[in-house]
Each structure stands twice: as C-alpha cells, then as structure tokens.
Design a protein around this motif. Sequence first.
Motif, PDB file in Angstrom:
ATOM      1  N   ILE A  46      -1.426  42.373  -5.788  1.00 40.62           N
ATOM      2  CA  ILE A  46       0.054  42.158  -5.235  1.00 40.62           C
ATOM      3  C   ILE A  46      -0.138  40.893  -5.625  1.00 40.62           C
ATOM      4  CG2 ILE A  46       1.933  41.789  -3.947  1.00 40.62           C
ATOM      5  CD1 ILE A  46       1.671  42.961  -1.296  1.00 40.62           C
ATOM      6  N   ASN A  47       1.586  40.937  -7.162  1.00 37.63           N
ATOM      7  CA  ASN A  47       1.502  39.771  -7.898  1.00 37.63           C
ATOM      8  C   ASN A  47       0.256  39.391  -8.206  1.00 37.63           C
ATOM      9  OD1 ASN A  47       2.697  37.978  -8.661  1.00 37.63           O
ATOM     10  ND2 ASN A  47       2.335  36.665  -7.542  1.00 37.63           N
ATOM     11  N   THR A  51      -1.237  44.260 -16.104  1.00 33.61           N
ATOM     12  CA  THR A  51      -0.044  45.361 -16.699  1.00 33.61           C
ATOM     13  C   THR A  51      -0.782  46.707 -17.600  1.00 33.61           C
ATOM     14  OG1 THR A  51      -1.830  44.278 -18.540  1.00 33.61           O
ATOM     15  CG2 THR A  51       0.278  43.693 -18.093  1.00 33.61           C
ATOM     16  N   THR A  52      -2.295  46.944 -17.074  1.00 37.43           N
ATOM     17  CA  THR A  52      -2.717  48.278 -16.203  1.00 37.43           C
ATOM     18  C   THR A  52      -3.377  48.074 -15.403  1.00 37.43           C
ATOM     19  OG1 THR A  52      -4.360  49.944 -18.800  1.00 37.43           O
ATOM     20  CG2 THR A  52      -4.939  48.178 -18.364  1.00 37.43           C
ATOM     21  N   LEU A  53      -3.850  50.373 -15.790  1.00 30.38           N
ATOM     22  CA  LEU A  53      -4.553  50.196 -14.154  1.00 30.38           C
ATOM     23  C   LEU A  53      -6.065  51.088 -14.809  1.00 30.38           C
ATOM     24  CD1 LEU A  53      -2.328  52.761 -12.491  1.00 30.38           C
ATOM     25  CD2 LEU A  53      -4.178  49.876 -11.540  1.00 30.38           C
ATOM     26  N   LYS A  54      -6.570  51.141 -16.462  1.00 28.07           N
ATOM     27  CA  LYS A  54      -7.311  51.709 -17.129  1.00 28.07           C
ATOM     28  C   LYS A  54      -8.531  50.795 -16.331  1.00 28.07           C
ATOM     29  CE  LYS A  54      -9.723  52.083 -21.316  1.00 28.07           C
ATOM     30  NZ  LYS A  54      -9.533  51.533 -22.587  1.00 28.07           N
ATOM     31  N   GLU A  66      -1.739  48.699  -2.840  1.00 29.50           N
ATOM     32  CA  GLU A  66      -0.106  48.468  -2.799  1.00 29.50           C
ATOM     33  C   GLU A  66      -0.686  47.763  -4.347  1.00 29.50           C
ATOM     34  OE1 GLU A  66       1.672  47.288  -0.683  1.00 29.50           O
ATOM     35  OE2 GLU A  66       1.734  47.846   1.264  1.00 29.50           O
ATOM     36  N   LEU A  67       1.154  48.231  -4.927  1.00 32.27           N
ATOM     37  CA  LEU A  67       0.129  47.454  -6.330  1.00 32.27           C
ATOM     38  C   LEU A  67       1.771  47.405  -6.817  1.00 32.27           C
ATOM     39  CD1 LEU A  67      -1.270  50.541  -8.373  1.00 32.27           C
ATOM     40  CD2 LEU A  67      -2.623  48.373  -8.029  1.00 32.27           C
ATOM     41  N   SER A  68       2.292  46.563  -5.732  1.00 35.44           N
ATOM     42  CA  SER A  68       4.368  45.679  -5.835  1.00 35.44           C
ATOM     43  C   SER A  68       4.463  44.514  -6.856  1.00 35.44           C
ATOM     44  CB  SER A  68       4.398  45.325  -5.110  1.00 35.44           C
ATOM     45  OG  SER A  68       3.819  44.238  -4.237  1.00 35.44           O
ATOM     46  N   ASP A  69       5.076  43.731  -7.930  1.00 33.02           N
ATOM     47  CA  ASP A  69       4.810  42.550  -8.205  1.00 33.02           C
ATOM     48  C   ASP A  69       3.890  42.679  -9.444  1.00 33.02           C
ATOM     49  OD1 ASP A  69       7.022  42.542  -6.900  1.00 33.02           O
ATOM     50  OD2 ASP A  69       6.049  41.072  -5.241  1.00 33.02           O
ATOM     51  N   ASN A  89       2.514  51.436  -3.357  1.00 36.96           N
ATOM     52  CA  ASN A  89       3.821  51.468  -3.313  1.00 36.96           C
ATOM     53  C   ASN A  89       3.287  50.521  -4.872  1.00 36.96           C
ATOM     54  OD1 ASN A  89       5.716  48.838  -3.635  1.00 36.96           O
ATOM     55  ND2 ASN A  89       4.824  48.313  -1.554  1.00 36.96           N
ATOM     56  N   LEU A  90       4.310  50.947  -5.459  1.00 35.50           N
ATOM     57  CA  LEU A  90       4.893  50.434  -6.905  1.00 35.50           C
ATOM     58  C   LEU A  90       5.633  49.383  -7.313  1.00 35.50           C
ATOM     59  CD1 LEU A  90       3.631  53.450  -9.361  1.00 35.50           C
ATOM     60  CD2 LEU A  90       2.516  51.416  -9.081  1.00 35.50           C
ATOM     61  N   SER A  91       6.653  49.291  -6.043  1.00 36.64           N
ATOM     62  CA  SER A  91       8.114  48.115  -6.136  1.00 36.64           C
ATOM     63  C   SER A  91       7.530  47.398  -7.149  1.00 36.64           C
ATOM     64  CB  SER A  91       8.356  48.135  -4.967  1.00 36.64           C
ATOM     65  OG  SER A  91       7.416  46.912  -4.278  1.00 36.64           O
TER      66      SER A  91
END
Length: 263
Positions: A46-47, A51-54, A66-69, A89-91
């Motif tokens: 979180i936070n 900018t990428t999931l590479k 959890e990948l929010s913010d 969670n991609l919020s």
Amino acid sequence: MEKRIELERRARKANQILELNLDNCRSTSIVGLTDEYTALETLSLINVGLTTLKGFPKLPNLKKLELSDNRISSGLHYLTTSPKLQYLNLSGNKIKDLETLKPLKEFKNLNILDLFNNDATQVENYREKIFKMLPSLNFLDGFDCNDEEVQSEGDDDDEVNGNDSEDEVSGGDDDEEDSDESEDGENGDVSLSEVYNDDLEEDNSDWEEGEGGDEDEDEDSDIDEADGDPNESAASVNNAKDEKDAEKPDETHARGKKRKHDG
C-alpha cells in the motif's frame, strides 16, 4: 524496498514467511521480492508508489494482495503467476477502462475485488460488466451483485457476543435503578418524608401534653394575682407604710433609753 524486505524477514528463510508487509516503503517497481517466497499467502504494498507490476514474482500460494494507493495503470497480467489469488485491492490507482482488467479473468478463485477511486468505475454499467467478466467474484468495492454491503469482522463479532446498543444499555441501567427503588420499598426502608412526618407528630403530641401541666397553672395564678383590684393593692401598700411608721418611734425611744443608760 530491498532493505524493507530484509527487515521484515527478521533472519527467517524466504520460504518460511507467510505474510509480508511492505507498505510505504517507496519504490516505483518490484525490487528484492523473488520467487523464493513460495509460502507467502498475504502481501501488502500500500502507498509504495508503484507505476508498474513488471517483475512481480511467482507466488504460488498467494491469496491476498494489497496494491491500493499506487499509480498502476496497466500490467495486471504480471499477477497471473499467483493463480490462488482470492482477494485483490486496486483502489486508488490509475486504471481507466475495463479492458485493462481482463487479465483478472485468469483468477478462478478471485471473490473480492476493490477498484474504488479508479476512472474505470465511471464506465456505464460498470458493476454489471465486472460481475459478468469475473464469474467467481462475490464482492466488488464492498458490495455484492445485489448491492448488499459486505459485513466486516467487527460486526460479526458484535452479533456473536450479543453486544447491545448504547440505548439498550442505558435503558438497562434505568431499569436497575427502578428495581432498586422498588426493593427498598418492599424491604420496609423508611423514606425521608416519613421520618420527617413522624418527628412532627411527636413534637405535636409533646406540646398537647404540656398544655395542662403544673407550670401552666402556676403561670395562670401569677397572672391572676398581678391582675387583682388596683384599689385593694394601693390600700395594702398604705397599711404597710403606716405599720412601718408606727414602729419607728418605738425604735427611737429604745435607742434613747440605751444611750441614757450608757451615759
């Protein structure tokens, strides 16, 4: 991120870690997280500023992510190396359209997805399309397909423990006070008003008994004597004066005789 991972490991082996929290560690990409974490079930990022999931590692047992913010706008296909994912969670990211979400169809066990605060949520019939795209999904942004809100664990605990609302609790206190008052009355406890009335009755009874006493008779007799005929009183005073004056010559005569005898 690498330093944070080492800190969270606490000298444990990578394949022994079940949960890893890397919140706020600040990194634009996945660094230091490898395929060695084969037992990992929960990962929180979180936070971080991604900018990428590479470079996302192969995590065969990962269930909660959890990948929010962050600032993720695409590249969700990098997550498909974790087929057991159930919660995502991609919020608070930069996902703009539903096309970007299509890689999520690979997750056959995904039942909770959060896309709140993404531009994609503004698409017409967004919820209906997502539920249709992901048949395994039970909850989207905290609600099911019938717009029923998911219950939190805290709500379930309150119901199980039988916790009452504040109004019910306060009402119970009032009932206890009423019951205490009623018990006092049943046990024969005397109130302040009753004690005051009893004392007042005793004072009245004492006053009534004293009305016919000897002291009152004496006072009445003194008053009668003082209130007698004024003429009689004056006459008695004059008589007493005359008697006193009559006695004076005798005393003078007696004194004269004594002086003569002495001479």
